[in-house]
Design an enzyme around this catalytic site. Structure first.
Site, PDB file in Angstrom:
ATOM      1  N   ARG A   1       0.677  -1.177  -0.024  1.00 41.61           N
ATOM      2  CA  ARG A   1      -0.084  -0.118   0.081  1.00 41.61           C
ATOM      3  C   ARG A   1       0.666   1.223  -0.063  1.00 41.61           C
ATOM      4  O   ARG A   1       2.045   1.279   0.633  1.00 41.61           O
ATOM      5  CB  ARG A   1      -1.131  -0.116   1.165  1.00 41.61           C
TER       6      ARG A   1
ATOM      7  N   LYS B   1      -1.730 -12.350  15.356  1.00 43.15           N
ATOM      8  CA  LYS B   1      -2.890 -12.199  15.124  1.00 43.15           C
ATOM      9  C   LYS B   1      -3.699 -13.252  14.335  1.00 43.15           C
ATOM     10  O   LYS B   1      -4.736 -14.108  14.776  1.00 43.15           O
ATOM     11  CB  LYS B   1      -3.310 -11.060  14.657  1.00 43.15           C
ATOM     12  N   THR B   2      -3.068 -13.435  13.332  1.00 36.99           N
ATOM     13  CA  THR B   2      -3.675 -14.536  12.176  1.00 36.99           C
ATOM     14  C   THR B   2      -3.396 -15.811  13.003  1.00 36.99           C
ATOM     15  O   THR B   2      -4.305 -16.907  12.891  1.00 36.99           O
ATOM     16  CB  THR B   2      -2.968 -14.475  10.965  1.00 36.99           C
TER      17      THR B   2
ATOM     18  N   ASP C   1      -9.537 -10.630   9.568  1.00 34.22           N
ATOM     19  CA  ASP C   1      -8.890  -9.196   9.232  1.00 34.22           C
ATOM     20  C   ASP C   1      -9.774  -7.928   9.498  1.00 34.22           C
ATOM     21  O   ASP C   1      -9.546  -7.130  10.014  1.00 34.22           O
ATOM     22  CB  ASP C   1      -8.214  -9.104   7.623  1.00 34.22           C
TER      23      ASP C   1
ATOM     24  N   LYS D   1      -8.344  -2.379   1.148  1.00 31.55           N
ATOM     25  CA  LYS D   1      -8.277  -1.234   2.446  1.00 31.55           C
ATOM     26  C   LYS D   1      -8.824   0.033   2.090  1.00 31.55           C
ATOM     27  O   LYS D   1      -9.453   0.799   3.014  1.00 31.55           O
ATOM     28  CB  LYS D   1      -6.944  -1.105   2.637  1.00 31.55           C
TER      29      LYS D   1
ATOM     30  N   ARG E   1       1.447 -12.168  -1.444  1.00 26.03           N
ATOM     31  CA  ARG E   1       0.049 -12.330  -0.794  1.00 26.03           C
ATOM     32  C   ARG E   1      -0.764 -13.672  -1.383  1.00 26.03           C
ATOM     33  O   ARG E   1      -0.638 -13.821  -2.748  1.00 26.03           O
ATOM     34  CB  ARG E   1      -0.761 -11.067  -1.074  1.00 26.03           C
TER      35      ARG E   1
ATOM     36  N   SER F   1       1.057  -6.194  12.620  1.00 26.02           N
ATOM     37  CA  SER F   1       1.972  -7.260  12.040  1.00 26.02           C
ATOM     38  C   SER F   1       2.808  -7.800  12.859  1.00 26.02           C
ATOM     39  O   SER F   1       3.783  -7.218  13.700  1.00 26.02           O
ATOM     40  CB  SER F   1       2.519  -6.699  10.826  1.00 26.02           C
TER      41      SER F   1
ATOM     42  N   HIS G   1     -10.671  -3.684  12.836  1.00 27.23           N
ATOM     43  CA  HIS G   1      -9.589  -4.517  12.188  1.00 27.23           C
ATOM     44  C   HIS G   1      -8.871  -5.620  13.080  1.00 27.23           C
ATOM     45  O   HIS G   1      -8.116  -5.186  14.000  1.00 27.23           O
ATOM     46  CB  HIS G   1      -8.243  -3.499  11.657  1.00 27.23           C
TER      47      HIS G   1
END
Length: 556
Positions: free
Chosen positions: A90, A256-257, A271, A215, A340, A252, A234
């Site tokens: 991004r 979290k994942t 997400d 996003k 990704r 990051s 988020h």
């Protein structure tokens, strides 16, 4: 058949099927333009027929990509691999939001805000540039999708929903292959991602990175949802067999994942979510996961999801693969570390379909504290939850970014500052209200270092963190005995099954107690300095709630 209307004031005119026999209607549009003599004259490209490929199936999209999209290949698993060009992530500094009489008062502007202003005229210049470019193409793909006000990975509508879809709520003009004019007012590069909330339009120029659409729409949701008393989040989200829902916030590298993906629980999403009066729901129809160093052993669910399936497309972005076998080398970082994989959530075995759940019982804030002074887990009061939610803390360590030699604190408001539109305290107040109403408990979980800072201490073992998360899910941690820490005033449990009691109190793990105290005060000072950005904003008619949040931060 042009994407532009007569005065380019509205969205695209869609013509389906073979353009043969439709050319006459195009000349009629041009003639109509001549009669009305609009103030904005048309370019040649707007008179040319553009074949609109409307809501193609996955198989059709594969065919179009292989035939016409340079750099698209089918990998050994059947996934479609593509490159995003020069931009492999991004571009937050190139994101612009139109400022007008409404957004000037409603949105968060100024220091710390991700919202960089542009005026209506500059937006229309970029919109015109995008429309001209799209009209110069022989074919344009038009996709009608749903976001969760009912991205890259939105929710695909059913044929029945498409029949009565009506006028789209929001239109994206994605001309990412074409640059913006750097000399247009407010532009700072050849890339621009522009949001016009009044027109409900987004223009993308100069970047093909798929995450900009994902996003960008998430930012829109962060604006529209609070207007409907729905909190946009988020976060990751999962649900236990008994219906207990947990939210996972984290930047990051915090896990979290990893921690929200639990084989003993149902995955609602990884997400983007909304919390309404009916419970929680996933905004997206799939996942857009980082896949650098992906392996079957570490992430079997994501590994197995990367395949061509019936009814959905699977996309790999910026990965490197063998020229002959087409096998992907997920360890290759030659294009970017930000590789990704986009896949439907249905490809995750324990996904909850539809992706909705009841009101959360636990709100878990994850921090990878490389300073090694935060406890592995703390139970938070409502005010502390708001304070740490607004702060959005984690720490970078050597190797994560160029020039990082020692632990560096980083803060991202609401654990997603790049996407929020309103002032962070507004989201925090909504979170606190919903937590209080539905009896949710806040937790701060440190997945970082213990026994010293990065370089001298050790990373808290993942099995210990999983035991902590399990105790939160089961409710057993609510009944534990707690001890309050100094400076941060956090409540930490004295024991947790399967976790060594000595690591629960950080000072016990440091050999040098003086160094521990100095590091603790250093981090507390960084928290206070970061929070200065938010201290002048009042919540409600009086300043009481704001004062409660400030008091919940470190005191020394």
């Amino acid at each position: 058949a042009s994407l532009a209307s007569l005065t380019r004031g509205t969205g695209p005119k869609v013509v389906r099927g073979d353009p043969a026999g439709k050319v006459q209607s195009v000349s009629h549009v041009a003639h109509h333009h001549h009669i009305e003599a609009p103030t904005i004259s048309v370019s040649d490209s707007s008179l040319k027929f553009t074949h609109v490929l409307y809501n193609l199936s996955p198989a059709e999209l594969y065919e179009q990509a292989i035939k016409y999209e340079k750099g698209s290949f089918i990998t050994s698993t059947g996934a479609l691999a593509t490159l995003s060009g020069a931009k492999t992530g991004r571009s937050p500094r190139d994101k612009r939001v139109v400022i007008d009489d409404t957004t000037q008062d409603e949105l968060w502007w100024g220091k710390g805000s991700p919202n960089i202003e542009m005026d209506e005229h500059a937006f229309m210049v970029n919109r015109e540039r995008a429309v001209d470019y799209l009209n110069s193409l022989d074919k344009v793909k038009l996709s009608v999708q749903l976001d969760n006000w009912v991205g890259d990975r939105c929710i695909r509508p059913t044929p029945e929903e498409l029949e009565n879809f009506g006028t789209p709520d929001f239109t994206i003009y994605n001309a990412g292959q074409f640059p913006c004019n750097r000399y247009t007012h407010y532009m700072t590069s050849s890339t621009s991602i522009d949001l016009n909330l009044a027109r409900r339009e987004m223009v993308i120029l100069g970047t093909q990175y798929a995450g900009e659409m994902k996003k960008g729409l998430f930012s829109v949701m962060h604006y529209l949802m609070p207007m409907r008393q729905i909190l946009s989040l988020h976060s990751g989200c999962n649900m236990g067999k008994d219906g207990d829902v947990a939210l996972f916030f984290g930047l990051s590298g915090t896990g979290k994942t990893t921690l929200s993906t639990d084989h003993n629980r149902y995955l609602i999403g990884d997400d983007e979510h909304c919390w309404s009066d009916n419970g929680v729901s996933n905004i997206e129809g799939g996942c857009y996961a980082k896949c650098i160093d992906l392996s079957r052993e570490k992430e079997p669910d994501i590994w197995n999801a990367i395949k061509f399936g019936t009814g959905e497309i699977l996309l790999l972005e910026n990965v490197v693969f063998d020229e002959h076998t087409r096998e992907v080398d997920y360890g290759d970082k030659s294009v970017t570390e930000n590789t990704r994989a986009a896949y439907p959530i249905e490809y995750i075995p324990n996904a909850k379909i539809p992706c909705v759940g009841p009101h959360p019982k636990n709100v878990i804030l994850l921090a990878c504290d490389a300073f090694g002074v935060l406890p592995p887990v703390s139970k938070l009061s409502l005010a502390q939850t708001m304070y740490h939610f607004i702060s959005g803390y984690t720490a970078l360590v050597a190797g994560t970014e160029d020039g990082i030699k020692e632990p560096t604190a980083t803060f991202s408001a609401c654990f997603g500052a790049a996407f929020i539109m309103l002032h962070p305290t507004k989201y925090a107040a909504m979170l606190a209200e919903k937590m209080q109403k539905h009896g949710a408990t806040g937790w701060l979980v440190n997945t970082g270092w213990s026994g010293g800072s990065y370089g001298s201490g050790n990373r808290i073992k993942l099995p210990y963190t999983r035991k902590i998360i399990d105790a939160i899910h089961s409710g057993s941690l609510l009944n534990a005995t707690y001890h309050k820490t100094e400076v941060f005033g956090l409540d930490i449990p004295t024991e947790i099954e399967g976790v060594p009691s000595e690591i629960l109190r950080p000072e016990n793990t440091w050999a040098d107690k003086k160094a521990y105290k100095e590091t603790l005060l250093k981090l507390a000072g960084l928290f206070k300095k970061n929070f200065e950005t938010f201290t002048n904003y009042k919540i409600g008619k009086d300043n009481k709630l704001t004062e409660e949040i400030l008091a919940a931060g470190p005191n020394f």
